[in-house]
Design a protein around this motif. Structure first.
Motif, PDB file in Angstrom:
ATOM      1  N   SER A 213       0.830  -1.204   0.000  1.00  0.00           N
ATOM      2  CA  SER A 213       0.000   0.000   0.000  1.00  0.00           C
ATOM      3  C   SER A 213       0.863   1.251   0.000  1.00  0.00           C
ATOM      4  N   VAL A 214       2.016   1.200   0.684  1.00  0.00           N
ATOM      5  CA  VAL A 214       2.920   2.345   0.698  1.00  0.00           C
ATOM      6  C   VAL A 214       3.491   2.571  -0.693  1.00  0.00           C
ATOM      7  N   LEU A 215       3.865   1.497  -1.330  1.00  0.00           N
ATOM      8  CA  LEU A 215       4.385   1.581  -2.689  1.00  0.00           C
ATOM      9  C   LEU A 215       3.362   2.255  -3.605  1.00  0.00           C
ATOM     10  N   ARG A 216       2.120   1.840  -3.500  1.00  0.00           N
ATOM     11  CA  ARG A 216       1.075   2.409  -4.352  1.00  0.00           C
ATOM     12  C   ARG A 216       0.886   3.896  -4.057  1.00  0.00           C
ATOM     13  N   PHE A 217       0.968   4.263  -2.789  1.00  0.00           N
ATOM     14  CA  PHE A 217       0.827   5.672  -2.420  1.00  0.00           C
ATOM     15  C   PHE A 217       1.951   6.504  -3.038  1.00  0.00           C
ATOM     16  N   VAL A 218       3.186   6.032  -2.923  1.00  0.00           N
ATOM     17  CA  VAL A 218       4.319   6.765  -3.487  1.00  0.00           C
ATOM     18  C   VAL A 218       4.173   6.882  -4.999  1.00  0.00           C
ATOM     19  N   ASN A 219       3.672   5.828  -5.626  1.00  0.00           N
ATOM     20  CA  ASN A 219       3.462   5.868  -7.072  1.00  0.00           C
ATOM     21  C   ASN A 219       2.411   6.910  -7.439  1.00  0.00           C
ATOM     22  N   VAL A 220       1.350   7.010  -6.645  1.00  0.00           N
ATOM     23  CA  VAL A 220       0.317   8.030  -6.881  1.00  0.00           C
ATOM     24  C   VAL A 220       0.909   9.426  -6.727  1.00  0.00           C
ATOM     25  N   VAL A 221       1.688   9.636  -5.663  1.00  0.00           N
ATOM     26  CA  VAL A 221       2.313  10.945  -5.438  1.00  0.00           C
ATOM     27  C   VAL A 221       3.198  11.313  -6.625  1.00  0.00           C
ATOM     28  N   ARG A 222       4.062  10.378  -6.997  1.00  0.00           N
ATOM     29  CA  ARG A 222       5.005  10.633  -8.086  1.00  0.00           C
ATOM     30  C   ARG A 222       4.284  11.008  -9.375  1.00  0.00           C
ATOM     31  N   LYS A 223       3.292  10.205  -9.756  1.00  0.00           N
ATOM     32  CA  LYS A 223       2.615  10.442 -11.028  1.00  0.00           C
ATOM     33  C   LYS A 223       1.696  11.663 -10.975  1.00  0.00           C
ATOM     34  N   THR A 224       1.020  11.854  -9.842  1.00  0.00           N
ATOM     35  CA  THR A 224       0.085  12.976  -9.741  1.00  0.00           C
ATOM     36  C   THR A 224       0.815  14.304  -9.754  1.00  0.00           C
ATOM     37  N   TYR A 225       1.867  14.428  -8.980  1.00  0.00           N
ATOM     38  CA  TYR A 225       2.612  15.685  -8.959  1.00  0.00           C
ATOM     39  C   TYR A 225       3.322  15.933 -10.285  1.00  0.00           C
ATOM     40  N   SER A 226       3.788  14.882 -10.930  1.00  0.00           N
ATOM     41  CA  SER A 226       4.391  15.044 -12.251  1.00  0.00           C
ATOM     42  C   SER A 226       3.360  15.573 -13.244  1.00  0.00           C
ATOM     43  N   CYS A 227       2.122  15.053 -13.160  1.00  0.00           N
ATOM     44  CA  CYS A 227       1.042  15.529 -14.038  1.00  0.00           C
ATOM     45  C   CYS A 227       0.648  16.966 -13.719  1.00  0.00           C
ATOM     46  N   LEU A 228       0.725  17.349 -12.447  1.00  0.00           N
ATOM     47  CA  LEU A 228       0.430  18.730 -12.070  1.00  0.00           C
ATOM     48  C   LEU A 228       1.447  19.684 -12.688  1.00  0.00           C
TER      49      LEU A 228
END
Length: 675
Positions: free
Chosen positions: A484-499
């Motif tokens: 679950s932590v891995l998935r969270f970090v992946n969301v952060v990475r991709k979401t902020y990159s998209c922002l």
């Protein structure tokens, strides 16, 4: 288009309507004939022109107002005379909700009341939303639309609609309802007023009417090349579509703040402390999360011009470590050149800094040990010895990793940890292949350490609350990583990159390398970027004016904020640019922006008549237009029951007040007298 697989499925190249739409409109004619008879109007079913209702964008304001409009149109025997219902942004939220019901015109008043009650309760499934975002972040074409759909729109509508839009074909084909059309535009070309930038979504197809290019709705998002299917992908669900159609609800700053706050809804992340403390370091994840927030905030300061010194101070403090030397040096250089740099260079520097962060932190490789797919295969299979697809289908991941909220305690459990006492008390290797049944069948009190907690509240920016016990030591690094932590970090990475790159609506392009379509701006890119059509024109005139739809009377209910005539002005320009017939607009009438009437009628030489109805006007809210506009802003996200009823009542009054004018224009359009 038949579902025959790769190579056999083709896009449809034609300016004509789809077979499904033709069938639906033909079936609707009998309903319309009966509806006209109720108004005392006779018409030849084979010759009568079509009438369309347009619902503009306007977020929840538009959604509620369209509910009220449809209820009153039904009460006044007008709804059954309508052949098409087209929406933009917030109006599509109402449409996609009611079209789940085959006979919604007969129960629209009940559906309206249920919607009011549902949103007043303001209950939504946080776990379902964060899980959907995490799943989407695993995919190649993740964008801000995924995050916006599954968390923001899901929360606004209190529902994550996992059905497919193609399931709405039955009521349309039977003629029970007006034929629905939803709108989006191409992000990269909409500002040019190019006819090929408008995309329409119907229960049968997604297409570009201006180019005469369509794909079966079930294959929207699949991989095409030169008009042929190469790889089939899963059809997008309605919730994703709702976010695609309705995303322009505020400024860039407001959207960023909403996304940043919603990241706080993800489960509290676990601090892993194994024997060497090298496999996982909570502080590293927290620093990465906070640093990326600062970079996006810095990017926004390019737009709003606010001071940046405090952000640079924070970044230097966060990144002044041996492991983040590259990012730290880049921050120092950016700080020196920031005052003399133009906006383009500042934005590019922010994007570059985001990439430097990922390089320094090694988000998936150095921190987590292995790339995401490898972690999926190793970590999850360690638990259940099944491929990830089987796990999702059987809800094993939910059972082990994300226990329902009522079983949550203040402790977390790693998906690969040994579940002790009542389930098993042996090393994981011993129970491999048997874990699934024992965990799934065991009552919640038999699983110690609880499960991953999901908070429905908001955390302060950059805060991750470390809780829980260290996991049992396992021989491999990957087995010690909280999935679950891995998935969270992946969301952060991709979401902020998209922002940073403002990436929305990325989906495989069905027009890619299609030699038969003369639109290089679209056909040369393997991925489309689609956004809220309200950014172009906040009403779907370009779609409803398709000549083969034979729409001669347009009832345009405008729920937009700001200038109540902006949609008309933009449509006039669009139609002039693309040589589309549209009624002449008297500029003098468009000067009543502060105190508009409830109805404006514009008749064209080609037989098309537009009736334009501003939501708030001097008839339904005399002397209080500004008050209503301020109270019901487009970025208002929470409505009390009283506010909702007040808004809907204003929309209903509009229909009641103009009913006779609508009936007269219907008679005029049909060219008939009372039966």
């Amino acid at each position: 288009m038949e579902r025959n697989g790769a190579g056999k499925v083709k896009i449809r190249l034609s300016k004509s309507l789809s077979a499904g739409e033709k069938e639906a409109v033909a079936s609707r004619r009998e309903v319309v004939k009966r509806g006209l008879a109720k108004l005392g109007i006779s018409a030849d079913v084979n010759k009568m022109p079509n009438i369309a209702v347009l619902g503009s964008g306007g977020a929840l304001r538009a959604m509620f107002a369209l509910y009220g409009t449809l209820v009153e149109l039904k009460k006044n025997n007008i709804l059954d005379c309508i052949t098409y219902l087209a929406g933009v942004s917030g109006s599509t939220w109402c449409m996609s909700s009611i079209y789940k019901f085959e006979d919604w015109p007969q129960k629209i008043e009940t559906l309206e009341k249920l919607q009011i009650e549902k949103l007043a309760e303001n209950k939504w499934n946080v776990k379902e939303g964060t899980g959907a975002v995490a799943d989407a972040a695993d995919e190649e074409n993740y964008s801000l639309t995924d995050f916006w759909s599954y968390l923001i729109v899901h929360q606004l509508l209190t529902e994550l609609d996992g059905a497919e839009l193609s399931t709405h074909t039955v009521p349309a084909e039977k003629g029970q309802t007006p034929y629905p059309i939803y709108a989006a535009v191409d992000k990269n070309t909409y500002h040019k007023q190019y006819e090929g930038t408008w995309f329409e979504f119907t229960p049968h197809e997604v297409g570009v009417p201006g180019l005469g290019a369509y794909v079966d709705l079930r294959y929207f998002g699949s991989v095409f090349e030169n008009g042929r299917l190469k790889e089939e992908k899963q059809e997008r669900n309605v919730c994703y579509m709702q976010g695609l159609w309705g995303s322009a609800l505020g400024s860039e700053r407001e959207i960023y703040e909403s996304i940043k706050d919603s990241l706080g809804l993800f489960p509290n992340q676990d601090r892993t402390r194994g024997g060497s403390e090298e496999t996982w370091d909570f502080q590293v994840v927290s620093t990465f999360y906070q640093a990326y927030q600062c970079v996006v905030e810095l990017h926004l300061r390019v737009v709003d011009g606010k001071e940046v010194d405090a952000i640079f101070d924070r970044l230097e403090k966060l990144l002044n470590t041996p492991k983040t030397k590259k990012s730290y040096e880049m921050v120092r250089r950016m700080r020196q050149t920031w005052p003399s740099s133009d906006a383009t260079k500042r934005k590019n520097d922010c994007i570059g800094l985001g990439k430097a962060l990922e390089s320094d932190f090694g988000v998936l490789d150095k921190i987590l040990g292995k790339p995401l797919k490898a972690i999926k295969e190793q970590v999850v299979d360690k638990v259940v010895d099944k491929p990830i697809e089987a796990i999702k289908d059987n809800k094993v991941v939910d059972t082990i990793v994300n226990k329902p909220k009522e079983t949550i305690k203040d402790k977390l459990v790693k998906p690969m940890e040994v579940v002790k006492d009542k389930v098993v008390d042996k090393p994981l290797e011993v129970i491999k292949g048997k874990t699934t049944d024992k965990v799934v069948d065991k009552p919640k009190e038999g699983i110690k350490n609880g499960s991953q907690e999901i908070s429905s509240g908001r955390k302060e920016a950059g805060q991750l609350d470390p809780k829980g016990k260290p996991p049992s030591e396992e021989p491999t690094g990957a087995a010690n990583i909280g999935y679950s932590v891995l998935r969270f970090v992946n969301v952060v990475r991709k979401t902020y990159s998209c922002l940073l790159t403002w990436t929305w609506g990325t989906v495989n392009n069905f027009l890619y390398k299609c030699s038969a379509v003369n639109a290089p701006a679209l056909t040369e890119e393997p991925v489309l970027s689609l956004i809220d059509a309200g950014l172009a024109i906040n009403t779907a005139y370009p779609l409803i004016l398709h000549p083969e739809r034979n729409v001669k009377l347009i009832l345009s209910f405008d729920y937009s904020a700001g200038d109540p005539f902006e949609t008309l002005k933009k449509t006039v320009d669009y139609c002039k640019t693309n040589r589309i017939p549209f009624p002449r607009i008297d500029e003098k009438e468009l000067n009543e922006t502060e105190n508009p009437r409830d109805c404006y009628i514009f008749r064209g030489d080609n037989g098309v008549t537009v009736m334009h109805f501003p939501l708030f006007n001097k008839v339904n809210c005399p002397g209080k237009i500004k008050e209503y506009n301020d109270q019901f802003s487009t970025f208002k996200r929470n409505y009390t029951r009283e506010e909702t009823e007040k808004l809907i009542m204003a929309a209903k009054k509009n229909v009641v007040n103009v009913r006779q004018k609508i009936v007269e224009e219907i008679k005029r359009t049909m060219g008939s007298q009372k039966a």
